[in-house]
Scaffold this active site. Structure first.
Site, PDB file in Angstrom:
ATOM      1  CG  HIS A   1      35.470 -38.447  12.300  1.00 11.12           C
ATOM      2  ND1 HIS A   1      34.835 -37.404  11.671  1.00 11.12           N
ATOM      3  CD2 HIS A   1      35.536 -38.107  13.618  1.00 11.12           C
ATOM      4  CE1 HIS A   1      34.531 -36.464  12.558  1.00 11.12           C
ATOM      5  NE2 HIS A   1      34.945 -36.875  13.732  1.00 11.12           N
TER       6      HIS A   1
ATOM      7  CD  GLU B   1      34.307 -40.698   7.296  1.00 11.89           C
ATOM      8  OE1 GLU B   1      33.403 -39.949   6.890  1.00 11.89           O
ATOM      9  OE2 GLU B   1      34.585 -40.849   8.509  1.00 11.89           O
TER      10      GLU B   1
END
Length: 351
Positions: free
Chosen positions: A33, A35
């Site tokens: 992802h 992040e």
């Protein structure tokens, strides 16, 4: 956008001492992802830093571990999230987990922009059905072809390049059999108009063909990726076999008023985790979708030309409304110019 479905399209940036030390965007399903990509870039420097992220970080185990745990372990001091994840298994829980660990959170900066980026994801995750965008090009007097059927080209080259950008961002490109037969459309994108980087996949191509009239020689079957044909239950076995022989996947959908039940078709697409559909005509298909209240967004390219002709086709057929007060109305409209064309986009007001 358009390459990570059914996941949301997310970007993350990590800032420390007014310097960007890490940034990333969500990769295709099963990969990192946004992040996590940003944290990997920042490394140990992430301790005490601030993250800005499109969407609330996930807090559940899916194809990948929870992002919240990685954020907590990194030592970030603040997380600014544009919007809460509408997925019920997250929806505020990720924010709460970060706060309970001592990370300051901020919510709502650039929320409108983030919401538009993930409008398809939001509809899909909350309803199980894809977000439907109706796209068409027309002349100033509302025609999509001349009285002889000639339609190339109404919109200009710049507008057509932008359409490939729209195709790049969608899961499914849908067209009716009449349009496919008349134009021999390829229903794929051939550039991303300089946006978005390298494509990992072509969108699914979907022909709505209640009676199995699509010729197996159509160009839509000769391109990379998959072509779906939505047919009614009465299509002859020989026609089905001919379509399967050129690689088509057939979706048998019940008929409604003699045509493929479009509401059921969208449900089937949702079951396949399709989050977005770009409908490119023709008038019969678009008319039915509007009549049934199945359109979420409209994008129209208006060319500065007059075609005329009472028999020339218009972009939206179907039954239509009986009174002006019943007309489909758009809100949050935007108008821009692309060369000499005008592009208008807006969201259907669902009452």
């Amino acid at each position: 956008m358009g390459q990570v479905s059914p996941n949301p399209a997310v970007g993350a940036v990590i800032v420390k001492d007014e310097m960007v030390i890490g940034q990333g965007y969500t990769r295709p399903p099963g990969s990192a992802h946004a992040e996590i990509v940003a944290l990997a870039q920042a490394g140990k420097a992430a301790r005490g830093a601030t993250m800005y992220v499109t969407l609330e970080p996930c807090c559940h185990q899916g194809r990948t571990p929870p992002c919240t745990r990685a954020l907590i372990a990194s030592g970030l001091s603040e997380v600014h999230m544009a919007m809460i994840d509408p997925n019920p298994i997250v929806s505020g829980k990720g924010k709460a987990e970060l706060e309970s660990s001592g990370i300051k959170t901020y919510l709502g900066e650039k929320a409108e922009v983030a919401g538009e980026i993930n409008e398809a994801y939001t509809k899909f995750i909350t309803t199980g059905r894809p977000f439907v965008t109706a796209k068409f090009a027309m002349s100033l007097d509302g025609k999509i072809a001349t009285r002889t059927g000639d339609s190339k080209w109404i919109s200009n080259e710049e507008s057509r390049r932008f359409v490939h950008h729209l195709r790049y961002q969608t899961d499914v490109i849908m067209a009716g059999a009449n349009t496919l037969i008349a134009d021999d459309s390829r229903l794929n994108f051939r550039s991303a108009a300089g946006r978005g980087g390298t494509a990992h996949r072509q969108p699914l191509r979907l022909v709505v063909d209640s009676h199995g009239r699509t010729p197996p020689s159509a160009r839509v079957f000769n391109k990379p990726g998959k072509t779906l044909v939505a047919i009614g239950p009465s299509v002859a076995d020989s026609r089905q076999a001919a379509l399967k022989a050129v690689g088509a996947e057939l979706l048998e959908i019940p008929l409604s008023d003699g045509r493929v039940d479009l509401a059921r078709l969208l449900e089937v697409l949702g079951e396949r985790q399709v989050t977005s559909v770009l409908v490119e005509g023709g008038g019969t298909l678009l008319g039915s979708l509007f009549d049934l209240g199945l359109v979420d967004k409209v994008i129209v390219f208006i060319a500065p030309m007059i075609i005329g002709g009472k028999t020339a086709l218009t972009p939206v057929a179907g039954l239509g409304v009986a009174t002006i007060i019943e007309a489909v109305k758009l809100e949050r409209c935007r108008v821009t110019t692309i060369g000499e064309d005008i592009m208008l986009s807006g969201y259907v007001r669902h009452i």
